[in-house]
Design an enzyme around this catalytic site. Structure first.
Site, PDB file in Angstrom:
ATOM      1  N   HIS A  67       0.841  -1.208   0.000  1.00  0.00           N
ATOM      2  CA  HIS A  67       0.000   0.000   0.000  1.00  0.00           C
ATOM      3  C   HIS A  67       0.878   1.261   0.000  1.00  0.00           C
ATOM      4  CE1 HIS A  67      -3.647   2.368   1.402  1.00  0.00           C
ATOM      5  NE2 HIS A  67      -2.655   3.197   1.652  1.00  0.00           N
ATOM      6  N   GLU A  68       1.855   1.306   0.898  1.00  0.00           N
ATOM      7  CA  GLU A  68       2.711   2.496   0.988  1.00  0.00           C
ATOM      8  C   GLU A  68       3.601   2.635  -0.241  1.00  0.00           C
ATOM      9  OE1 GLU A  68       1.891   4.663   3.150  1.00  0.00           O
ATOM     10  OE2 GLU A  68       0.553   3.212   4.081  1.00  0.00           O
ATOM     11  N   HIS A  71       1.808   4.497  -3.010  1.00  0.00           N
ATOM     12  CA  HIS A  71       1.938   5.951  -2.865  1.00  0.00           C
ATOM     13  C   HIS A  71       3.310   6.402  -3.364  1.00  0.00           C
ATOM     14  CE1 HIS A  71      -1.711   6.628  -0.581  1.00  0.00           C
ATOM     15  NE2 HIS A  71      -1.352   5.840   0.408  1.00  0.00           N
TER      16      HIS A  71
HETATM   17 ZN   LIG Z   1      -2.488   5.272   2.005  1.00  0.00          ZN
END
Ligand SMILES: [Zn+2]
Ligand SMILES: [Zn+2]
Length: 153
Positions: A67-68, A71
């Site tokens: 998830h990170e 980004h």
């Molecule tokens: Zn996030």
């Protein structure tokens, strides 16, 4: 997991699932409380929640890291890196990242202590979080006395 192991894991997942190197720092940040991780737009490092990581499975850890990294890579590629962006949603689904931080098992299963009473008149069960004085309190339905049953915790 140590911070060195964390750094290695993030680098491995980055290469394996994103086909791109992770060239910044991944660190544990004790101040993260509600989220599993955080990407910093200014210096591109990643923070992860050490308390959460200690209590979840490897698959869940990988989900947070992916998830990170979504980004991270999208931001560096100047694509839509925010949660509501299509680029982000597509990439997250592709690499199998988690959408939400998993809750800690201890938090999830925490049950509050309950004190149970039974009405001697109508038999209704009454639960309270703390003990009550059965000499003073009566059943709200029928007005009869309450009998202590047990403490559930
Ligand atoms: Zn996030
Ligand atoms: Zn009653």
């Amino acid at each position: 997991m140590t911070e060195v192991q964390l750094q290695q894991l993030v680098e491995e997942i980055s290469l394996q699932f994103f086909k791109r190197p992770f060239k910044h720092r991944a660190i544990f940040n004790k101040r993260l409380k509600t989220t599993g991780g955080r990407y910093h737009l200014t210096d591109h490092h990643l923070d992860f929640n050490p308390t959460l990581f200690a209590g979840i499975s490897q698959a869940e850890q990988a989900g947070i890291i992916k998830h990170e990294l979504c980004h991270y890579h999208l931001h560096l590629l100047k694509k839509g890196y925010r949660h509501q962006d299509r680029d982000f949603k597509v990439l997250l689904a592709k690499v199998g990242g988690s959408r939400y931080a998993p809750r800690l098992p201890q938090v999830k299963n925490k049950v509050k202590r309950q004190v149970m009473y039974r009405c001697l008149g109508c038999g209704q069960i009454i639960t309270r979080q703390r003990k009550i004085n059965t000499a003073r309190y009566v059943c709200g339905k029928c007005g009869e006395k309450l009998q202590f049953l047990k403490i559930v915790s």
